[in-house]
Structures are given as structure tokens and as C-alpha cells.
Write a protein that holds these residues in place. Structure first.
Motif, PDB file in Angstrom:
ATOM      1  N   VAL A  22      31.287  46.074  17.210  1.00  0.00           N
ATOM      2  CA  VAL A  22      30.857  46.904  18.357  1.00  0.00           C
ATOM      3  C   VAL A  22      30.090  47.914  18.726  1.00  0.00           C
ATOM      4  N   PHE A  23      28.759  47.914  17.951  1.00  0.00           N
ATOM      5  CA  PHE A  23      27.406  48.548  18.291  1.00  0.00           C
ATOM      6  C   PHE A  23      27.387  48.361  19.787  1.00  0.00           C
ATOM      7  N   TRP A  24      27.284  46.632  20.121  1.00  0.00           N
ATOM      8  CA  TRP A  24      26.617  46.549  21.115  1.00  0.00           C
ATOM      9  C   TRP A  24      27.516  46.571  22.309  1.00  0.00           C
ATOM     10  N   LEU A  25      28.573  46.894  22.452  1.00  0.00           N
ATOM     11  CA  LEU A  25      29.460  47.255  23.703  1.00  0.00           C
ATOM     12  C   LEU A  25      29.033  48.435  24.857  1.00  0.00           C
ATOM     13  N   PRO A  26      29.316  49.918  24.346  1.00  0.00           N
ATOM     14  CA  PRO A  26      28.384  50.673  24.860  1.00  0.00           C
ATOM     15  C   PRO A  26      27.356  50.223  25.039  1.00  0.00           C
ATOM     16  N   ILE A  27      26.066  49.125  24.781  1.00  0.00           N
ATOM     17  CA  ILE A  27      25.005  49.336  25.145  1.00  0.00           C
ATOM     18  C   ILE A  27      25.143  48.822  26.855  1.00  0.00           C
ATOM     19  N   VAL A  28      26.253  47.082  26.812  1.00  0.00           N
ATOM     20  CA  VAL A  28      26.462  46.911  27.491  1.00  0.00           C
ATOM     21  C   VAL A  28      27.865  46.971  28.781  1.00  0.00           C
ATOM     22  N   ALA A  29      28.621  48.098  28.302  1.00  0.00           N
ATOM     23  CA  ALA A  29      29.684  48.789  29.191  1.00  0.00           C
ATOM     24  C   ALA A  29      28.892  49.865  30.466  1.00  0.00           C
ATOM     25  N   LYS A  30      29.512  49.882  30.747  1.00  0.00           N
ATOM     26  CA  LYS A  30      29.190  51.412  31.715  1.00  0.00           C
ATOM     27  C   LYS A  30      29.172  52.234  31.726  1.00  0.00           C
ATOM     28  N   LYS A  31      28.290  52.725  31.433  1.00  0.00           N
ATOM     29  CA  LYS A  31      27.607  54.010  30.554  1.00  0.00           C
ATOM     30  C   LYS A  31      28.669  55.401  31.238  1.00  0.00           C
ATOM     31  N   GLY A  32      29.340  55.885  30.409  1.00  0.00           N
ATOM     32  CA  GLY A  32      30.131  57.244  30.747  1.00  0.00           C
ATOM     33  C   GLY A  32      31.797  56.904  30.971  1.00  0.00           C
ATOM     34  N   GLY A  33      32.005  54.798  31.154  1.00  0.00           N
ATOM     35  CA  GLY A  33      33.606  54.296  30.720  1.00  0.00           C
ATOM     36  C   GLY A  33      33.693  54.346  30.026  1.00  0.00           C
ATOM     37  N   ARG A  34      34.933  54.018  30.071  1.00  0.00           N
ATOM     38  CA  ARG A  34      36.374  54.416  29.593  1.00  0.00           C
ATOM     39  C   ARG A  34      35.865  53.193  27.724  1.00  0.00           C
ATOM     40  N   VAL A  35      35.383  51.787  28.557  1.00  0.00           N
ATOM     41  CA  VAL A  35      34.920  51.569  27.142  1.00  0.00           C
ATOM     42  C   VAL A  35      33.703  52.118  26.755  1.00  0.00           C
ATOM     43  N   HIS A  36      32.798  52.656  27.924  1.00  0.00           N
ATOM     44  CA  HIS A  36      31.529  53.002  26.595  1.00  0.00           C
ATOM     45  C   HIS A  36      31.907  53.715  25.777  1.00  0.00           C
ATOM     46  N   ASN A  37      32.800  55.130  26.066  1.00  0.00           N
ATOM     47  CA  ASN A  37      33.334  56.071  25.849  1.00  0.00           C
ATOM     48  C   ASN A  37      34.436  56.208  24.540  1.00  0.00           C
ATOM     49  N   ASN A  38      35.460  55.065  24.800  1.00  0.00           N
ATOM     50  CA  ASN A  38      36.030  54.774  23.410  1.00  0.00           C
ATOM     51  C   ASN A  38      35.913  53.943  22.078  1.00  0.00           C
ATOM     52  N   VAL A  39      34.803  52.701  22.772  1.00  0.00           N
ATOM     53  CA  VAL A  39      34.069  52.301  21.685  1.00  0.00           C
ATOM     54  C   VAL A  39      32.831  52.698  20.646  1.00  0.00           C
ATOM     55  N   GLY A  40      32.305  54.419  21.914  1.00  0.00           N
ATOM     56  CA  GLY A  40      31.633  55.041  21.004  1.00  0.00           C
ATOM     57  C   GLY A  40      31.658  55.545  20.156  1.00  0.00           C
ATOM     58  N   TRP A  41      32.989  56.324  19.686  1.00  0.00           N
ATOM     59  CA  TRP A  41      33.008  56.563  19.263  1.00  0.00           C
ATOM     60  C   TRP A  41      33.810  55.853  18.288  1.00  0.00           C
TER      61      TRP A  41
END
Length: 231
Positions: A22-41
Motif C-alpha cells: 500500500v505504500f505507493w497509494l498515498p504517493i499517487v493519491a490526492k494529498k489530504g483526500g480520503r484515500v491518502h489519509n486512510n491508506v496512509g494510516w
């Protein structure tokens, strides 16, 4: 003790593969968006499990069961360094968000402890690497020396730009990604590919690829956000 080690090892493997997936998902997702935040956690918690178990396994190998392999001790020290690197950078990446509005130096003992450990480990393990002529331990821990020192400076000084927290969040989390992928190339890839070792170039490839990405994101957000805070 062996049962506990086996539990830690499997927890480490599961957490590592989850983080690697999953590490690459927050990199390519919209910064501050739901995917970025949830997958980031998800990534942060996976790396927390990886760090704790790596630290335990490194200590276990050094104190109870180094094994017959001559490289077992150096690789155990590398495992300990990866544990410190991944935990310190992930913690830093999260904490800079919490204190993004600060206007003065930051003195929280825990926030200063992690970079201090990283800085000290970078020095100590690199010296050990040169003493035993083990290239992976000679040069890779210098990353900890740089990151630990820069984190301490960031906490101790008052921010001067509006982008400070975004830039440091990016540096922290992508540095943690370097630890994630490097650990896989050093420990996971040889086992999956059924080879004895991987070349030094492959071991350093995550750093070579991700550092320019860190620089690129930093430049983008500095241009987008920066102007003196007090204006």
C-alpha cells in the motif's frame, strides 16, 4: 523464546507485505483526500508492527541465536537500524502534521528521542560497518545520520515558511518508504527469488529512486505554499 520469535517473524512478514502493498497509494493519491489519509494510516500501523518485530528479532539474533551464517551478526545490526529508521521516520511524518501550526521551537521529549536514536544509530552502525568492512552497514546508516540530524534541527528551530509541515511530512513518510523497500530487497527478495544475496546496487536502489521523488515533491510544495509566515 522460539515460539515468541516465530510469532514476531510472521507478524513482521504480514506487516511488511501489507506496507509494501500500500505504500505507493498515498504517493499517487490526492494529498489530504480520503484515500491518502486512510491508506496512509494503514501504512503507518503496518510499519509500526514491522518496526517493533524487527527490533525484537534483531536483538534476539544478537543475544540468543546468531546462527551459523557469518553474515548473521551484521544483518542483525542492519535489521535493528531498519527498525529505528522506519519507526523514527513514520513517527516524524505523523507528528509534524499535529504541530503544523507551531511558531516556536518544539521540545517534546518523545519527538526529540526518535531522531536522536536515529542519529546515534547512524553513526554507531556505520562505524561498525567500516570496522568489519561490510558495505551495506558502511553507507546505508549515513541516511540515518542525515535524517536524524535534520529532524532534530526542524524540531528545535521555529518554522520560517508555510510549507514546513508539508515538506517534512513528505520527507518523513517517503524516508519510511525507503526503509520499507530496502528491507524487502535485503531480506525478502533473496528468499522469494531463492538466491543467496542481492547486489549492493539493488540494495541501494530504493534510496536512488525515492530521494529524487522527495526532492521533487519538496520543490513543488515549496513553490506552491511558501511565503514568510509573518507577512
Amino acid at each position: 523464546m522460539q515460539v515468541l520469535f516465530d510469532i514476531m517473524r510472521w507478524t513482521h512478514i504480514v506487516g511488511g507485505f501489507l506496507a509494501l502493498s500500500v505504500f505507493w497509494l498515498p504517493i499517487v493519491a490526492k494529498k489530504g483526500g480520503r484515500v491518502h489519509n486512510n491508506v496512509g494510516w494503514v501504512y503507518v500501523w503496518a510499519m509500526a508492527a514491522v518496526s517493533v518485530t524487527a527490533f525484537f528479532m534483531g536483538i534476539y539474533r544478537l543475544t540468543w541465536d546468531a546462527g551459523p551464517d557469518a553474515d548473521a551478526i551484521p544483518f542483525s545490526w542492519f535489521l535493528l537500524f531498519i527498525a529505528i529508521l522506519s519507526s523514527a521516520t513514520a513517527w516524524y511524518g505523523v507528528r509534524v502534521l499535529r504541530y503544523k501550526r507551531r511558531k516556536a521551537g518544539h521540545r517534546n521529549p518523545v519527538d526529540l528521542l526518535f531522531p536522536s536514536l536515529l542519529f546515534g544509530a547512524g553513526i554507531g552502525i556505520s562505524i561498525y560497518g567500516f570496522a568489519i568492512d561490510f558495505p551495506l552497514l558502511q553507507y546505508f546508516p549515513l541516511l540515518g545520520l542525515f535524517l536524524g540530524g535534520s529532524q532534530l534541527l526542524y524540531w528545535l528551530k521555529a518554522p520560517k515558511t508555510r510549507s514546513h509541515w508539508v515538506v517534512e511530512h513528505i520527507v518523513g513518510m517517503l524516508s519510511c518508504c525507503i526503509a520499507t523497500v530496502t528491507a524487502f530487497t535485503v531480506f525478502g527478495a533473496p528468499r522469494l527469488l531463492q538466491v543467496d544475496s542481492v547486489s549492493l546496487l539493488v540494495w541501494f536502489l530504493p534510496t536512488i529512486v525515492l530521494v529524487p521523488l522527495i526532492i521533487g515533491f519538496t520543490i513543488v510544495y515549496k513553490r506552491k505554499m511558501d511565503r514568510p509566515i509573518n507577512r
